[in-house]
Design a protein around this motif. Structure first.
Motif, PDB file in Angstrom:
ATOM      1  N   MET A   1       0.839  -1.173   0.000  1.00 35.30           N
ATOM      2  CA  MET A   1       0.000   0.000   0.000  1.00 35.30           C
ATOM      3  C   MET A   1       0.888   1.242   0.000  1.00 35.30           C
ATOM      4  N   GLY A   2       0.527   2.221  -0.825  1.00 33.45           N
ATOM      5  CA  GLY A   2       1.240   3.488  -0.835  1.00 33.45           C
ATOM      6  C   GLY A   2       0.851   4.299   0.385  1.00 33.45           C
ATOM      7  N   LYS A   3       1.342   5.530   0.442  1.00 35.09           N
ATOM      8  CA  LYS A   3       0.968   6.357   1.587  1.00 35.09           C
ATOM      9  C   LYS A   3       0.577   7.748   1.140  1.00 35.09           C
ATOM     10  N   ILE A   4      -0.268   8.370   1.970  1.00 38.68           N
ATOM     11  CA  ILE A   4      -0.750   9.721   1.716  1.00 38.68           C
ATOM     12  C   ILE A   4      -0.288  10.604   2.854  1.00 38.68           C
ATOM     13  N   ILE A   5       0.326  11.728   2.502  1.00 36.29           N
ATOM     14  CA  ILE A   5       0.789  12.690   3.493  1.00 36.29           C
ATOM     15  C   ILE A   5       0.075  14.009   3.208  1.00 36.29           C
ATOM     16  N   GLU A   6      -0.712  14.469   4.163  1.00 30.36           N
ATOM     17  CA  GLU A   6      -1.380  15.758   4.018  1.00 30.36           C
ATOM     18  C   GLU A   6      -0.516  16.816   4.669  1.00 30.36           C
ATOM     19  N   VAL A   7      -0.167  17.832   3.900  1.00 32.84           N
ATOM     20  CA  VAL A   7       0.723  18.877   4.399  1.00 32.84           C
ATOM     21  C   VAL A   7      -0.032  20.193   4.527  1.00 32.84           C
ATOM     22  N   LYS A   8       0.372  20.974   5.535  1.00 36.58           N
ATOM     23  CA  LYS A   8      -0.306  22.246   5.824  1.00 36.58           C
ATOM     24  C   LYS A   8       0.637  23.445   5.752  1.00 36.58           C
ATOM     25  N   SER A   9       1.916  23.205   5.485  1.00 39.55           N
ATOM     26  CA  SER A   9       2.873  24.311   5.424  1.00 39.55           C
ATOM     27  C   SER A   9       3.948  23.984   4.391  1.00 39.55           C
ATOM     28  N   GLU A  10       4.664  25.021   3.992  1.00 44.74           N
ATOM     29  CA  GLU A  10       5.754  24.803   3.045  1.00 44.74           C
ATOM     30  C   GLU A  10       6.846  23.929   3.642  1.00 44.74           C
ATOM     31  N   ALA A  11       7.086  24.060   4.945  1.00 43.63           N
ATOM     32  CA  ALA A  11       8.099  23.227   5.612  1.00 43.63           C
ATOM     33  C   ALA A  11       7.684  21.757   5.573  1.00 43.63           C
ATOM     34  N   GLU A  12       6.412  21.470   5.845  1.00 43.47           N
ATOM     35  CA  GLU A  12       5.921  20.078   5.791  1.00 43.47           C
ATOM     36  C   GLU A  12       6.005  19.541   4.366  1.00 43.47           C
ATOM     37  N   TYR A  13       5.663  20.378   3.394  1.00 43.99           N
ATOM     38  CA  TYR A  13       5.740  19.973   1.990  1.00 43.99           C
ATOM     39  C   TYR A  13       7.178  19.627   1.611  1.00 43.99           C
ATOM     40  N   SER A  14       8.101  20.504   1.944  1.00 43.43           N
ATOM     41  CA  SER A  14       9.512  20.287   1.608  1.00 43.43           C
ATOM     42  C   SER A  14      10.041  19.015   2.248  1.00 43.43           C
ATOM     43  N   LYS A  15       9.678  18.791   3.505  1.00 41.42           N
ATOM     44  CA  LYS A  15      10.120  17.587   4.223  1.00 41.42           C
ATOM     45  C   LYS A  15       9.538  16.330   3.575  1.00 41.42           C
ATOM     46  N   ALA A  16       8.235  16.351   3.280  1.00 43.04           N
ATOM     47  CA  ALA A  16       7.590  15.180   2.666  1.00 43.04           C
ATOM     48  C   ALA A  16       8.200  14.871   1.310  1.00 43.04           C
ATOM     49  N   LEU A  17       8.448  15.902   0.515  1.00 40.89           N
ATOM     50  CA  LEU A  17       9.036  15.690  -0.807  1.00 40.89           C
ATOM     51  C   LEU A  17      10.459  15.154  -0.692  1.00 40.89           C
ATOM     52  N   ALA A  18      11.232  15.680   0.232  1.00 39.07           N
ATOM     53  CA  ALA A  18      12.617  15.225   0.410  1.00 39.07           C
ATOM     54  C   ALA A  18      12.695  13.781   0.884  1.00 39.07           C
ATOM     55  N   GLU A  19      11.734  13.353   1.691  1.00 35.27           N
ATOM     56  CA  GLU A  19      11.757  12.001   2.261  1.00 35.27           C
ATOM     57  C   GLU A  19      11.079  10.960   1.370  1.00 35.27           C
ATOM     58  N   ALA A  20      10.338  11.391   0.362  1.00 33.75           N
ATOM     59  CA  ALA A  20       9.604  10.460  -0.498  1.00 33.75           C
ATOM     60  C   ALA A  20      10.568   9.662  -1.367  1.00 33.75           C
ATOM     61  N   ARG A  21      10.258   8.415  -1.529  1.00 32.64           N
ATOM     62  CA  ARG A  21      11.045   7.518  -2.381  1.00 32.64           C
ATOM     63  C   ARG A  21      10.123   6.935  -3.438  1.00 32.64           C
ATOM     64  N   GLY A  22      10.684   6.590  -4.580  1.00 37.78           N
ATOM     65  CA  GLY A  22       9.869   6.005  -5.639  1.00 37.78           C
ATOM     66  C   GLY A  22       9.034   7.075  -6.319  1.00 37.78           C
ATOM     67  N   GLN A  23       7.862   6.679  -6.770  1.00 38.03           N
ATOM     68  CA  GLN A  23       6.976   7.608  -7.459  1.00 38.03           C
ATOM     69  C   GLN A  23       6.256   8.501  -6.456  1.00 38.03           C
ATOM     70  N   VAL A  24       6.141   9.779  -6.809  1.00 35.06           N
ATOM     71  CA  VAL A  24       5.508  10.764  -5.942  1.00 35.06           C
ATOM     72  C   VAL A  24       4.373  11.427  -6.717  1.00 35.06           C
ATOM     73  N   VAL A  25       3.247  11.568  -6.056  1.00 36.12           N
ATOM     74  CA  VAL A  25       2.117  12.297  -6.603  1.00 36.12           C
ATOM     75  C   VAL A  25       1.923  13.532  -5.733  1.00 36.12           C
ATOM     76  N   VAL A  26       1.973  14.704  -6.340  1.00 33.01           N
ATOM     77  CA  VAL A  26       1.628  15.929  -5.630  1.00 33.01           C
ATOM     78  C   VAL A  26       0.205  16.254  -6.063  1.00 33.01           C
ATOM     79  N   GLU A  27      -0.687  16.337  -5.080  1.00 36.97           N
ATOM     80  CA  GLU A  27      -2.108  16.575  -5.340  1.00 36.97           C
ATOM     81  C   GLU A  27      -2.520  17.898  -4.693  1.00 36.97           C
ATOM     82  N   PHE A  28      -2.943  18.845  -5.530  1.00 34.22           N
ATOM     83  CA  PHE A  28      -3.430  20.115  -5.014  1.00 34.22           C
ATOM     84  C   PHE A  28      -4.947  20.111  -5.018  1.00 34.22           C
ATOM     85  N   ILE A  29      -5.522  20.437  -3.870  1.00 38.29           N
ATOM     86  CA  ILE A  29      -6.967  20.506  -3.712  1.00 38.29           C
ATOM     87  C   ILE A  29      -7.314  21.877  -3.139  1.00 38.29           C
ATOM     88  N   GLN A  30      -8.615  22.121  -2.965  1.00 44.90           N
ATOM     89  CA  GLN A  30      -9.057  23.385  -2.376  1.00 44.90           C
ATOM     90  C   GLN A  30     -10.368  23.144  -1.638  1.00 44.90           C
TER      91      GLN A  30
END
Length: 124
Positions: A1-30
């Protein structure tokens, strides 16, 4: 199973992106986006069927306006929007670069990830 990380700040986004391995999906919602409300459960279900090497980083454009609008979507963008690549490919994004990684919806993502597919037996 893959994982979903919900981020609320630029710092959380940067950390999640840096730690992600393999394929990454960035999903923007509103918030209050009907299409987003439809897509989020589809993405969640899809990720349950994916290999562990898939990470979805989900962000509300109102929480990350700099990353969302300046980095990915540009002035013409909208939500929901999905981008698929590696963390290295999706780092330091510009709207011009982002187009090559953009997917239309969860169906396009499913095709690209090949999640939930069963192989047909080969004929003898």
């Amino acid at each position: 199973m893959g994982k979903i990380i919900e981020v609320k700040s630029e710092a959380e986004y940067s950390k999640a992106l840096a730690e992600a391995r393999g394929q990454v999906v960035v999903e923007f919602i509103q918030k209050d986006c009907g299409f987003c409300e439809d897509e989020v459960p589809r993405i969640n279900k899809l990720v349950e069927k994916c290999p562990e090497s898939v990470t979805v980083i989900r962000a509300d454009v109102d929480d990350l306006p700099q990353v969302a609008w300046d980095g990915f979507l540009g002035p013409e963008g909208g939500t929901p929007t999905l981008y698929l690549g590696t963390s290295e490919q999706l780092a330091n994004m510009t709207p011009e670069k982002a187009k090559q990684f953009e997917l239309d919806d969860s169906t396009a993502l499913k095709r690209r990830l090949k999640c939930g597919r069963t192989e047909k037996p080969k004929a003898p």
